[in-house]
Design a protein around this motif. Structure first.
Motif, PDB file in Angstrom:
ATOM      1  N   ALA A  58     -13.592   2.741 -16.049  1.00  0.00           N
ATOM      2  CA  ALA A  58     -12.420   2.287 -15.297  1.00  0.00           C
ATOM      3  C   ALA A  58     -12.405   0.766 -15.247  1.00  0.00           C
ATOM      4  CB  ALA A  58     -12.423   2.854 -13.891  1.00  0.00           C
ATOM      5  N   ASP A  59     -11.316   0.186 -15.720  1.00  0.00           N
ATOM      6  CA  ASP A  59     -11.132  -1.257 -15.603  1.00  0.00           C
ATOM      7  C   ASP A  59     -10.407  -1.610 -14.313  1.00  0.00           C
ATOM      8  OD1 ASP A  59     -12.315  -1.865 -18.102  1.00  0.00           O
ATOM      9  OD2 ASP A  59     -10.469  -1.239 -19.095  1.00  0.00           O
ATOM     10  N   ILE A  60      -9.572  -0.673 -13.854  1.00  0.00           N
ATOM     11  CA  ILE A  60      -8.790  -0.871 -12.637  1.00  0.00           C
ATOM     12  C   ILE A  60      -8.801   0.428 -11.840  1.00  0.00           C
ATOM     13  CG2 ILE A  60      -6.441  -1.203 -11.752  1.00  0.00           C
ATOM     14  CD1 ILE A  60      -5.973  -3.249 -13.850  1.00  0.00           C
ATOM     15  N   VAL A  61      -8.944   0.296 -10.519  1.00  0.00           N
ATOM     16  CA  VAL A  61      -8.858   1.442  -9.619  1.00  0.00           C
ATOM     17  C   VAL A  61      -7.487   1.373  -8.944  1.00  0.00           C
ATOM     18  CG1 VAL A  61      -9.814   2.536  -7.558  1.00  0.00           C
ATOM     19  CG2 VAL A  61     -11.338   1.521  -9.258  1.00  0.00           C
ATOM     20  N   ILE A  62      -6.772   2.500  -8.953  1.00  0.00           N
ATOM     21  CA  ILE A  62      -5.418   2.555  -8.394  1.00  0.00           C
ATOM     22  C   ILE A  62      -5.425   3.478  -7.178  1.00  0.00           C
ATOM     23  CG2 ILE A  62      -3.016   3.188  -8.863  1.00  0.00           C
ATOM     24  CD1 ILE A  62      -3.670   2.694 -11.856  1.00  0.00           C
ATOM     25  N   THR A  63      -4.890   2.972  -6.063  1.00  0.00           N
ATOM     26  CA  THR A  63      -4.768   3.764  -4.837  1.00  0.00           C
ATOM     27  C   THR A  63      -3.437   3.436  -4.172  1.00  0.00           C
ATOM     28  OG1 THR A  63      -5.775   2.092  -3.404  1.00  0.00           O
ATOM     29  CG2 THR A  63      -7.266   3.712  -4.397  1.00  0.00           C
ATOM     30  N   PRO A  64      -2.972   4.300  -3.269  1.00  0.00           N
ATOM     31  CA  PRO A  64      -1.839   3.878  -2.434  1.00  0.00           C
ATOM     32  C   PRO A  64      -2.286   2.680  -1.602  1.00  0.00           C
ATOM     33  CG  PRO A  64      -2.288   6.234  -2.176  1.00  0.00           C
ATOM     34  CD  PRO A  64      -3.421   5.649  -2.968  1.00  0.00           C
ATOM     35  N   THR A  65      -1.396   1.740  -1.333  1.00  0.00           N
ATOM     36  CA  THR A  65      -1.782   0.582  -0.528  1.00  0.00           C
ATOM     37  C   THR A  65      -2.125   1.004   0.892  1.00  0.00           C
ATOM     38  OG1 THR A  65      -0.404  -0.869  -1.866  1.00  0.00           O
ATOM     39  CG2 THR A  65      -1.044  -1.680   0.308  1.00  0.00           C
ATOM     40  N   VAL A  66      -1.285   1.824   1.487  1.00  0.00           N
ATOM     41  CA  VAL A  66      -1.555   2.354   2.821  1.00  0.00           C
ATOM     42  C   VAL A  66      -1.549   3.878   2.739  1.00  0.00           C
ATOM     43  CG1 VAL A  66      -0.734   0.339   4.097  1.00  0.00           C
ATOM     44  CG2 VAL A  66       0.885   2.132   3.480  1.00  0.00           C
ATOM     45  N   THR A  67      -1.998   4.530   3.801  1.00  0.00           N
ATOM     46  CA  THR A  67      -2.213   5.968   3.746  1.00  0.00           C
ATOM     47  C   THR A  67      -1.013   6.809   4.140  1.00  0.00           C
ATOM     48  OG1 THR A  67      -3.087   5.946   5.990  1.00  0.00           O
ATOM     49  CG2 THR A  67      -4.677   5.680   4.179  1.00  0.00           C
ATOM     50  N   ALA A  68       0.102   6.161   4.491  1.00  0.00           N
ATOM     51  CA  ALA A  68       1.310   6.880   4.891  1.00  0.00           C
ATOM     52  C   ALA A  68       2.514   6.019   4.538  1.00  0.00           C
ATOM     53  CB  ALA A  68       1.282   7.157   6.389  1.00  0.00           C
ATOM     54  N   PRO A  69       3.700   6.605   4.493  1.00  0.00           N
ATOM     55  CA  PRO A  69       4.899   5.799   4.229  1.00  0.00           C
ATOM     56  C   PRO A  69       5.079   4.727   5.302  1.00  0.00           C
ATOM     57  CG  PRO A  69       5.398   8.133   4.016  1.00  0.00           C
ATOM     58  CD  PRO A  69       4.006   8.029   4.601  1.00  0.00           C
ATOM     59  N   PRO A  70       5.891   3.707   5.017  1.00  0.00           N
ATOM     60  CA  PRO A  70       6.117   2.649   6.011  1.00  0.00           C
ATOM     61  C   PRO A  70       6.549   3.240   7.354  1.00  0.00           C
ATOM     62  CG  PRO A  70       7.152   2.073   3.936  1.00  0.00           C
ATOM     63  CD  PRO A  70       6.667   3.490   3.800  1.00  0.00           C
ATOM     64  N   THR A  71       6.073   2.603   8.416  1.00  0.00           N
ATOM     65  CA  THR A  71       6.386   3.077   9.764  1.00  0.00           C
ATOM     66  C   THR A  71       7.145   1.988  10.515  1.00  0.00           C
ATOM     67  OG1 THR A  71       5.444   4.083  11.738  1.00  0.00           O
ATOM     68  CG2 THR A  71       4.190   2.297  10.745  1.00  0.00           C
ATOM     69  N   LEU A  72       7.723   2.340  11.617  1.00  0.00           N
ATOM     70  CA  LEU A  72       8.454   1.378  12.420  1.00  0.00           C
ATOM     71  C   LEU A  72       7.508   0.322  12.980  1.00  0.00           C
ATOM     72  CD1 LEU A  72      10.750   3.818  14.431  1.00  0.00           C
ATOM     73  CD2 LEU A  72      11.395   2.362  12.492  1.00  0.00           C
ATOM     74  N   ILE A  73       8.001  -0.895  13.091  1.00  0.00           N
ATOM     75  CA  ILE A  73       7.202  -1.968  13.689  1.00  0.00           C
ATOM     76  C   ILE A  73       6.827  -1.563  15.107  1.00  0.00           C
ATOM     77  CG2 ILE A  73       7.257  -4.363  14.507  1.00  0.00           C
ATOM     78  CD1 ILE A  73       9.116  -4.946  12.100  1.00  0.00           C
ATOM     79  N   GLY A  74       5.576  -1.687  15.435  1.00  0.00           N
ATOM     80  CA  GLY A  74       5.089  -1.362  16.763  1.00  0.00           C
ATOM     81  C   GLY A  74       4.654   0.080  16.944  1.00  0.00           C
ATOM     82  N   ARG A  75       4.890   0.934  15.967  1.00  0.00           N
ATOM     83  CA  ARG A  75       4.558   2.355  16.124  1.00  0.00           C
ATOM     84  C   ARG A  75       3.050   2.582  16.294  1.00  0.00           C
ATOM     85  NH1 ARG A  75       7.418   7.176  13.406  1.00  0.00           N
ATOM     86  NH2 ARG A  75       8.028   7.621  15.516  1.00  0.00           N
ATOM     87  N   LEU A  76       2.232   1.750  15.681  1.00  0.00           N
ATOM     88  CA  LEU A  76       0.782   1.922  15.786  1.00  0.00           C
ATOM     89  C   LEU A  76       0.208   1.263  17.042  1.00  0.00           C
ATOM     90  CD1 LEU A  76      -0.173   1.248  12.067  1.00  0.00           C
ATOM     91  CD2 LEU A  76       0.226   3.459  13.180  1.00  0.00           C
ATOM     92  N   ARG A  77       1.039   0.497  17.731  1.00  0.00           N
ATOM     93  CA  ARG A  77       0.578  -0.229  18.912  1.00  0.00           C
ATOM     94  C   ARG A  77       0.295   0.723  20.063  1.00  0.00           C
ATOM     95  NH1 ARG A  77       3.021  -5.808  21.164  1.00  0.00           N
ATOM     96  NH2 ARG A  77       1.629  -5.985  22.936  1.00  0.00           N
ATOM     97  N   ASN A  78      -0.788   0.428  20.786  1.00  0.00           N
ATOM     98  CA  ASN A  78      -1.155   1.237  21.941  1.00  0.00           C
ATOM     99  C   ASN A  78      -1.796   0.319  22.974  1.00  0.00           C
ATOM    100  OD1 ASN A  78      -2.225   3.012  23.818  1.00  0.00           O
ATOM    101  ND2 ASN A  78      -2.863   4.499  22.279  1.00  0.00           N
ATOM    102  N   ASP A  79      -0.969  -0.285  23.814  1.00  0.00           N
ATOM    103  CA  ASP A  79      -1.475  -1.217  24.823  1.00  0.00           C
ATOM    104  C   ASP A  79      -2.394  -0.540  25.832  1.00  0.00           C
ATOM    105  OD1 ASP A  79      -0.085  -3.325  23.677  1.00  0.00           O
ATOM    106  OD2 ASP A  79       1.664  -3.064  24.969  1.00  0.00           O
TER     107      ASP A  79
END
Length: 121
Positions: A16-37
């Motif tokens: 393997a000269d290059i390893v290919i993966t998805p950049t992130v593990t899920a489709p784009p999400t709304l801004i702030g969705r991962l936030r948990n104050d």
């Protein structure tokens, strides 16, 4: 080509000269969705799970590029990460240029908006 830093790992995939993966593990999400104050540890865990595929480049210094090679049903870009071995930026940029030529994405953006904003429709 510069040598890898002391203690650096190797991109050790047979043939393997290059390893290919998805950049992130899920489709784009709304801004702030991962936030948990209320629970910063849960927020960190969610962010780490979402961006887990970026660890190779972040932790090792291997050259990595993310290209918008897929599209969600809502027209949002789905990133594909390509990781090359230490000092192989030339290979990574060459493959990236060939992919952009074969699978162009610039036309998916409206000239009137910032290039980071997907075109409507």
């Amino acid at each position: 080509m510069r040598p890898p830093p002391r203690g650096a790992g190797t991109l050790d995939y047979a043939d393997a000269d290059i390893v290919i993966t998805p950049t992130v593990t899920a489709p784009p999400t709304l801004i702030g969705r991962l936030r948990n104050d209320a629970d910063p540890a849960a927020e960190l865990a969610a962010m780490t799970a979402f961006t887990g595929n970026t660890v190779i480049g972040n932790a090792t210094g291997f050259p990595v590029i993310s290209l918008p090679l897929g599209w969600s049903s809502k027209g949002l870009p789905l990133g594909v990460s390509l990781t090359a071995g230490w000092g192989r930026e030339d290979l990574l940029l060459g493959v990236s240029a060939a992919l952009e030529e074969a699978l162009p994405w610039a036309h998916r953006y409206d000239d009137r908006v910032d290039a980071r904003t997907p075109a409507a429709g």
